[in-house]
Every structure is written in C-alpha cells, then in structure tokens.
Design a protein around this motif. Structure first.
Motif, PDB file in Angstrom:
ATOM      1  N   ASP A  50      -3.716  16.093   8.109  1.00 54.80           N
ATOM      2  CA  ASP A  50      -4.386  15.026   7.390  1.00 54.80           C
ATOM      3  C   ASP A  50      -3.506  14.471   6.281  1.00 54.80           C
ATOM      4  O   ASP A  50      -3.417  13.262   6.081  1.00 54.80           O
ATOM      5  CB  ASP A  50      -5.709  15.526   6.796  1.00 54.80           C
ATOM      6  N   ARG A  83       0.816  -1.215   0.000  1.00 57.16           N
ATOM      7  CA  ARG A  83       0.000   0.000   0.000  1.00 57.16           C
ATOM      8  C   ARG A  83       0.842   1.254   0.000  1.00 57.16           C
ATOM      9  O   ARG A  83       0.363   2.321  -0.367  1.00 57.16           O
ATOM     10  CB  ARG A  83      -0.953  -0.032   1.183  1.00 57.16           C
ATOM     11  N   VAL A  99     -14.610   9.832  12.426  1.00 55.82           N
ATOM     12  CA  VAL A  99     -14.811  11.256  12.115  1.00 55.82           C
ATOM     13  C   VAL A  99     -15.433  11.444  10.735  1.00 55.82           C
ATOM     14  O   VAL A  99     -16.492  12.069  10.618  1.00 55.82           O
ATOM     15  CB  VAL A  99     -13.497  12.054  12.278  1.00 55.82           C
ATOM     16  N   PRO A 100     -14.847  10.871   9.669  1.00 58.14           N
ATOM     17  CA  PRO A 100     -15.487  11.065   8.357  1.00 58.14           C
ATOM     18  C   PRO A 100     -16.890  10.471   8.296  1.00 58.14           C
ATOM     19  O   PRO A 100     -17.763  11.014   7.615  1.00 58.14           O
ATOM     20  CB  PRO A 100     -14.568  10.312   7.386  1.00 58.14           C
ATOM     21  N   GLN A 153      -8.908   4.702   4.052  1.00 56.89           N
ATOM     22  CA  GLN A 153      -7.881   4.858   5.087  1.00 56.89           C
ATOM     23  C   GLN A 153      -6.872   3.714   5.032  1.00 56.89           C
ATOM     24  O   GLN A 153      -5.699   3.910   5.326  1.00 56.89           O
ATOM     25  CB  GLN A 153      -8.496   4.969   6.488  1.00 56.89           C
ATOM     26  N   SER A 194      -5.838   2.455   2.385  1.00 54.11           N
ATOM     27  CA  SER A 194      -4.922   2.869   1.322  1.00 54.11           C
ATOM     28  C   SER A 194      -3.851   3.803   1.860  1.00 54.11           C
ATOM     29  O   SER A 194      -2.786   3.921   1.303  1.00 54.11           O
ATOM     30  CB  SER A 194      -5.662   3.602   0.209  1.00 54.11           C
ATOM     31  N   ARG A 195      -4.175   4.503   2.957  1.00 55.96           N
ATOM     32  CA  ARG A 195      -3.191   5.416   3.537  1.00 55.96           C
ATOM     33  C   ARG A 195      -2.423   4.751   4.677  1.00 55.96           C
ATOM     34  O   ARG A 195      -1.861   5.407   5.533  1.00 55.96           O
ATOM     35  CB  ARG A 195      -3.886   6.671   4.065  1.00 55.96           C
ATOM     36  N   GLY A 196      -2.480   3.413   4.707  1.00 55.16           N
ATOM     37  CA  GLY A 196      -1.637   2.686   5.648  1.00 55.16           C
ATOM     38  C   GLY A 196      -2.254   2.412   7.002  1.00 55.16           C
ATOM     39  O   GLY A 196      -1.579   1.940   7.902  1.00 55.16           O
ATOM     40  N   ASN A 229       1.851   6.840   8.941  1.00 53.38           N
ATOM     41  CA  ASN A 229       1.479   5.425   9.035  1.00 53.38           C
ATOM     42  C   ASN A 229       2.552   4.525   8.451  1.00 53.38           C
ATOM     43  O   ASN A 229       2.691   3.374   8.843  1.00 53.38           O
ATOM     44  CB  ASN A 229       0.177   5.173   8.279  1.00 53.38           C
ATOM     45  N   PHE A 230       3.277   5.061   7.464  1.00 58.85           N
ATOM     46  CA  PHE A 230       4.308   4.235   6.844  1.00 58.85           C
ATOM     47  C   PHE A 230       5.675   4.491   7.450  1.00 58.85           C
ATOM     48  O   PHE A 230       6.701   4.265   6.827  1.00 58.85           O
ATOM     49  CB  PHE A 230       4.319   4.467   5.332  1.00 58.85           C
ATOM     50  N   ILE A 289     -14.907   4.291   3.494  1.00 56.88           N
ATOM     51  CA  ILE A 289     -13.925   5.055   4.257  1.00 56.88           C
ATOM     52  C   ILE A 289     -12.827   4.124   4.776  1.00 56.88           C
ATOM     53  O   ILE A 289     -11.649   4.464   4.766  1.00 56.88           O
ATOM     54  CB  ILE A 289     -14.612   5.813   5.411  1.00 56.88           C
ATOM     55  N   MET A 314       2.775  10.130   0.249  1.00 60.07           N
ATOM     56  CA  MET A 314       3.337   8.809   0.545  1.00 60.07           C
ATOM     57  C   MET A 314       4.384   8.422  -0.485  1.00 60.07           C
ATOM     58  O   MET A 314       5.054   7.401  -0.351  1.00 60.07           O
ATOM     59  CB  MET A 314       2.229   7.748   0.543  1.00 60.07           C
ATOM     60  N   GLN A 348     -12.688  11.320   3.072  1.00 54.85           N
ATOM     61  CA  GLN A 348     -11.818  10.577   3.984  1.00 54.85           C
ATOM     62  C   GLN A 348     -11.025  11.487   4.904  1.00 54.85           C
ATOM     63  O   GLN A 348     -10.285  11.031   5.748  1.00 54.85           O
ATOM     64  CB  GLN A 348     -10.864   9.704   3.178  1.00 54.85           C
ATOM     65  N   LEU A 349     -11.169  12.819   4.740  1.00 55.15           N
ATOM     66  CA  LEU A 349     -10.402  13.750   5.561  1.00 55.15           C
ATOM     67  C   LEU A 349     -10.933  13.725   6.989  1.00 55.15           C
ATOM     68  O   LEU A 349     -12.126  13.714   7.203  1.00 55.15           O
ATOM     69  CB  LEU A 349     -10.518  15.162   4.990  1.00 55.15           C
ATOM     70  N   PHE A 350     -10.040  13.715   7.977  1.00 55.29           N
ATOM     71  CA  PHE A 350     -10.546  13.633   9.347  1.00 55.29           C
ATOM     72  C   PHE A 350      -9.738  14.399  10.386  1.00 55.29           C
ATOM     73  O   PHE A 350     -10.228  14.650  11.481  1.00 55.29           O
ATOM     74  CB  PHE A 350     -10.629  12.163   9.786  1.00 55.29           C
ATOM     75  N   PHE A 359      -0.828  12.218   7.524  1.00 55.08           N
ATOM     76  CA  PHE A 359      -1.302  10.967   8.138  1.00 55.08           C
ATOM     77  C   PHE A 359      -0.733   9.734   7.427  1.00 55.08           C
ATOM     78  O   PHE A 359      -0.255   8.799   8.070  1.00 55.08           O
ATOM     79  CB  PHE A 359      -2.836  10.960   8.088  1.00 55.08           C
ATOM     80  N   GLY A 360      -0.770   9.739   6.095  1.00 58.62           N
ATOM     81  CA  GLY A 360      -0.263   8.601   5.321  1.00 58.62           C
ATOM     82  C   GLY A 360       1.209   8.330   5.586  1.00 58.62           C
ATOM     83  O   GLY A 360       1.559   7.243   6.046  1.00 58.62           O
TER      84      GLY A 360
END
Ligand SMILES: Nc1ncnc2c1ncn2[C@@H]1O[C@H](COP(=O)(O)OP(=O)(O)OP(=O)(O)O)[C@@H](O)[C@H]1O
Ligand SMILES: [Mg+2]
Lengths: 286, 266
Positions: free
Chosen positions: A106, A84, B205-206, B181, B183-185, A113-114, B177, A162, A97-99, A109-110
């Motif tokens: 935001d 991914r 949240v979303p 997410q 996909s963003r790890g 995570n990596f 969602i 990413m 998907q923004l949170f 965030f990616g």
C-alpha cells in the motif's frame, strides 16, 4: 518558486440550493522551507484551503501559484500528476484509504503511480515505514489488521514514500496517543530541518504550533483572520484570547507568574528558561 | 458526483412539501400507472401539464429536472442507435448507402424518451418534496394492511430509511477516497487498462471496508438502544391526512380516469 493564494474563493455545490462559500477572497503567501500551522475552528475552511494546494479542489475565483505552476479559476490545470508528486497531501483520517493486501504494498502504491519501478517503490516504502515508526513485523500484514494509530502511520508513510517537496498534513495527529503524537511531530520537524521541506500542518493543538511551527495562519469563516510568525503570535496571550484560542501551557504560566508579581522577560520561550527565572527570583526573596 | 439530483430532497416551503407522504406516494403510483395506459400523445400532454403545474407549485426549478434527466440521455442515444439499426417499419426517411432510417425508429425512441421524462418528473415531485424520514413513515403506513399476509412492513420501512440515510454518506465517502487516491497519483480518467483496474480497486476496496464498518457500527448503536425488530413500537410523528391531500388524490384519480377514457376512445 513560491506558494501563494491570490483572492481565492471556493464555493461548494455551486448552482444548487446547497451552495456554500467555504473560502472567501483568501490571499496568503506560504513561506518556503518553513513549517506553517493552519488553525481555526471546526468548519472554518482549513481542509478546503489545503486541498487547493495539489489541485484536488480548484478555485471558484482567484489564482494559486504553487512552485512553478499557476492554477487559475475557470481553467483546466495542466501537469496535474507532477504537481501531485511535488505536493504530498495527507488527509484528515487517512486510514480509510488503505486498500492493498499488505501494508508495504500500500505504501509503495504512490511511488509506483509516479513511475518508480517495483524494486524502487518497495525500497522507498520500507524507508518511509521505518521513518513513521512501523517495524518490520507490520510490513507484510494486511492494513485491516493494524490498530487505528498504526493505520494512520501507514497512511502518512504512503505520502512520505512519494518524497514530495511540499508536505501538507490535515490533522495528522488527531487520535494518536501522546507519545505517538510527539514522535510524529518530531518526524515532520526533522524532515523540515534535514531536507528543507515546506510543511503545512492543520491542527487544533496549540502546543504543537508553539513548539514545532514557524508561522501560523488563522482561518475564520473562510477568511484569513491572521498570518504571523509563531513567536509573535504567542508573545503574550492577548492575541490568542482575542481569537478564542487557549494559549499553550507555557504562555498561560507566564501570564499567571506576571499576575502574581514575578518579572518574566519576553524572550523566555521554554520550560527551562521559565524555571530559571522563577528560581532566581524566589532565591532573591529568600 | 456531487451534482446527482435524481432522488434528492430539496428543502423548500411549498404546499406540496407540506402534503402527507402517504397521499404523495399514492398519487405518484397512480400517475406512473397512467403513463403506461395507451392514451396517445393527448394523454401525455395532459400528464405533462399536470406534473409541470405540480413542479411549479412545489417551487422546484425545471433546470433541476433537466439535471436529473441528463444521466439518461446517454441511454436514450444508445437506444436510438439500436432502434435505427434494427427497426425497419414505417416510412423510410433517410438513406445512407445500404442503411435506411425508418420513421418508426424515431417515433419509438421519442415515445420512450417522453415516458422517461414524465417518470423522472413525477418521481422528482415526490422525492424532492418529501423528507426521507417522512417517506419511510408513509411507506410503512401504506404497507400496514399487508402485515396480515406476513409482509414485514416495519422492517421494510426501516431498511429503506437506512439505505436512504446512507446514500449521501456513501457519496461523500467515495469523493473523499477518490481525492485521497488522486493525491497518491491515481488517475481515474486516463491510463492503460491495467492502471485503470488498479485505480478502480483502490477506490472500491476502501469503500467496501468503510461501508461494512458503518453498517456494523449502526447495528451496534441500534442494539445498544434497545431496538428489536418485530416489537410493537409507538411513533413520535403521527401522520394525518388534511384537505390538500384529498385534493391531490382527487386530481390524480381524475387524471387517471381521463387516461382510461382516452385509451378507450382510440
Ligand atoms: N463537499 C462539500 N460540500 C459542501 N460543503 C462542504 C463540503 N466540504 C466542506 N463543506 C463545508 O465547508 C465548510 C468548511 O469545511 P472544511 O472541511 O474546510 O472545514 P475545516 O476547517 O477543515 O473543519 P474541521 O476542523 O472540522 O476539519 C464547512 O462548513 C463544511 O460544511
Ligand atoms: Mg478539516
């Protein structure tokens, strides 16, 4: 290192009365370092196809080879996280998907995570946001305060940050204004040219396919109807018409000119060239 | 998540599907009450047989019921552990060290398991064969008599129908969602506690944002089309009881009487 689907099928809600075969025996190889357009009618299975690329969906049958990994139907895939990271996927309508509290957090965030550190992630986020055309003034805003188009850009930045080597974009420009659309497509184009990123774009806009993509895959009812270089696909309008696709304006124009007795050589692929052809022949007559 | 079967409508063509929702709702309520009458195992046997027959008539498969039960299994295991630890009546069965398992622990759990199974079977008979919209029409009609004591029957029905209408949407939204997410790890299964919390936040949240957005859009759309709660309304679909509905109600009342009789005999 390649991206290929071999006899891949995907069934949604298998074993229930809602069972639906969205992909049916798909075999296709995506060229690396190129921009490939995925086109097809609504509900044809484009989104389903591209979600297999980072193993969000797993094949019900068949095998997918992506970079140096193999995903087989019925096997639990390994090293998902690194896959991914290498294959970034921007969803259709990604703005939902923004949170985080701020845009920049935001986007960071990616990378976090990596495994990036806080500072690295922030630096990457700043870079990605600038790339997609969001200015400093938006960085500290809440994502909810952005306009629809700005949200879309922020979400795309979230994936770009990413730094994936394969970029998959599901209708990234749907709903953007015309200028924003052109800027976005030019950004993807330059990412491909500068860093040799492999890019897949799902789109309904033939002008984008014509002017920015190298190859085109046509999906129809869960099957690959056609896979060809863009230059071949748009050589004349016959292929498009056969598949009920409205060809780009330039190709339509060429068709009409031929119809009215002009001689238009096949190689002409842009407005400039076409204008010259017309000018030459008109002068000749006068 | 996509495999949630409890409460899902299954479009099939069966006599049960064609029945009037009011009759089905009443029948379900009567059957649910009869589960709680102390009619013993014979009673449960009868209820099981009648419900199983209905399931067959509705062309539903038993694996569907089993899938609906599955999420409850965990709860039952938990209950059994609690019962085994604290229920010390009946005959002792197994002794491991200082721990003794009594027969009542097993019987109590079994009792609840059977009741739960019957409840799932009965409610599934209703929800799987009744379109959500018909269901709310039925509920509204059944609540009508209570409008005299100021129960807002129409509003309650509208609330329920909107809630039902949005369940599949919200499930779909959640899946979407989650995928975005992932996909963003984000890893929703593993990770340290702080990572887990961040992962769940990135989902919730979303989801809330989009749920509120949807609610607002719907409210605007309804207002734009002139909806005003409390105004008298005509209806496109008028419910009418047919012969088969009387048969259904007759059968359930017969079962109920049978349970009452069994309860008295004990
Ligand atoms: N989660 C799901 N469960 C069941 N069926 C689904 C699911 N997602 C998609 N489908 C079905 O699979 C088919 C292909 O869907 P997909 O989203 O891949 O289409 P698409 O080509 O991306 O369409 P669009 O251009 O509208 O985005 C559709 O008929 C759709 O109804
Ligand atoms: Mg799609």
């Amino acid at each position: 290192m390649s991206i290929s689907f071999e006899h891949v099928s995907h069934v949604y809600s298998a074993g229930t009365p809602y069972e639906y075969k969205a992909l049916d025996d798909v075999s296709v190889t995506i060229e690396e370092g190129k921009i490939t357009a995925v086109i097809g009618q609504t509900g044809s299975g484009k989104s389903t196809l591209v979600q297999h690329l980072n193993a969000l969906l797993l094949p019900s049958e068949g095998t997918i080879c992506i970079l140096d990994r193999t995903i087989k139907a019925g096997e639990k895939p390994k090293k998902l996280k690194s896959l991914r990271k290498d294959v970034g996927l921007v969803f259709q309508f990604p703005e939902y998907q923004l949170f985080e509290e701020t845009v920049i957090k935001d986007v960071a965030f990616g990378p976090k995570n990596f495994g990036a550190t806080e500072e690295e992630a922030m630096a990457k986020a700043r870079e990605a946001l600038t790339l997609v055309g969001l200015g400093q003034d938006t960085f500290e805003k809440s994502p909810l305060e952005l306009s629809g188009g700005q949200k879309r850009r922020a979400a795309i930045a979230g994936i770009l940050a990413m730094n994936p080597s394969v970029l998959v974009l599901d209708e990234p420009t749907a709903g953007l204004d015309p200028l924003g659309t052109i800027q976005m497509m030019e950004l993807f184009h330059s990412l491909n040219k500068k860093y040799q990123k492999t890019i897949l774009i799902v789109t309904h806009d033939m002008e984008q396919v014509f002017s920015h993509c190298d190859n085109v895959v046509v999906v129809e009812n869960g099957k690959i109807r056609m896979h060809a270089p863009v230059s071949e696909f748009f050589r004349d309008s016959s292929l498009c018409r056969e598949m009920n696709i409205l060809p780009p304006a330039l190709i339509r124009m060429k068709d009409l000119l031929v119809q009215y007795g002009f001689e238009v050589p096949q190689e002409v692929q842009d407005i400039d060239g076409l204008a010259k052809v017309i000018a030459r022949q008109v002068k000749h007559h006068g | 998540m996509g495999n949630i079967t409890l409460g899902r409508y299954i479009p099939l063509d069966s006599p049960i599907h064609k029945m009037d929702p009011r009759a089905k709702i009443m029948a379900m309520l009567i059957m649910l009450v009869s589960i709680f009458l102390p009619a013993g195992w014979t009673g449960y046997g009868i209820i099981f047989a009648v419900t199983a027959l209905t399931i067959i008539l509705a062309k539903l498969s038993f694996s569907f019921i089993w899938k609906a039960m599955k999420p409850m299994l965990f709860m039952l295991v938990f209950l059994f552990v609690i019962n085994a630890l604290f229920l010390k009546t009946g005959t002792p069965l197994v002794t491991v060290g200082s721990f003794v398992l009594y027969s009542d622990a097993i019987f109590q759990t079994l009792y609840i398991a059977v009741r739960l199974l019957l409840m799932v079977m009965i409610t599934t008979c209703l929800t799987a064969t009744t379109k959500p919209l018909d269901m709310t029409l039925g509920i509204e009609d059944l609540l009508k008599p209570f409008t005299k004591i100021h129960v807002p029957a129409h509003e309650i029905a509208m609330l329920i129908s909107i809630a039902l209408r949005f369940i599949p949407d919200l499930i779909e939204e959640t899946q979407r969602i989650m995928k975005a997410q992932e996909s963003r790890g984000v890893d929703l299964q593993e990770g340290k506690l702080t990572e887990r919390i961040a992962a769940i936040l990135s989902l919730i949240v979303p989801l809330f944002v989009s749920a509120f957005q949807r609610a607002e859009d719907l409210a605007n759309a309804m207002e734009a089309r002139g909806y005003a709660p409390g105004e008298p309304r005509t209806r496109y679909k008028v419910l009418k009881l047919a012969g088969r509905d009387y048969i259904l109600l007759g059968c359930t009342i017969a079962v109920q009487l049978c349970m009452i009789w069994l309860a008295f005999l004990r």
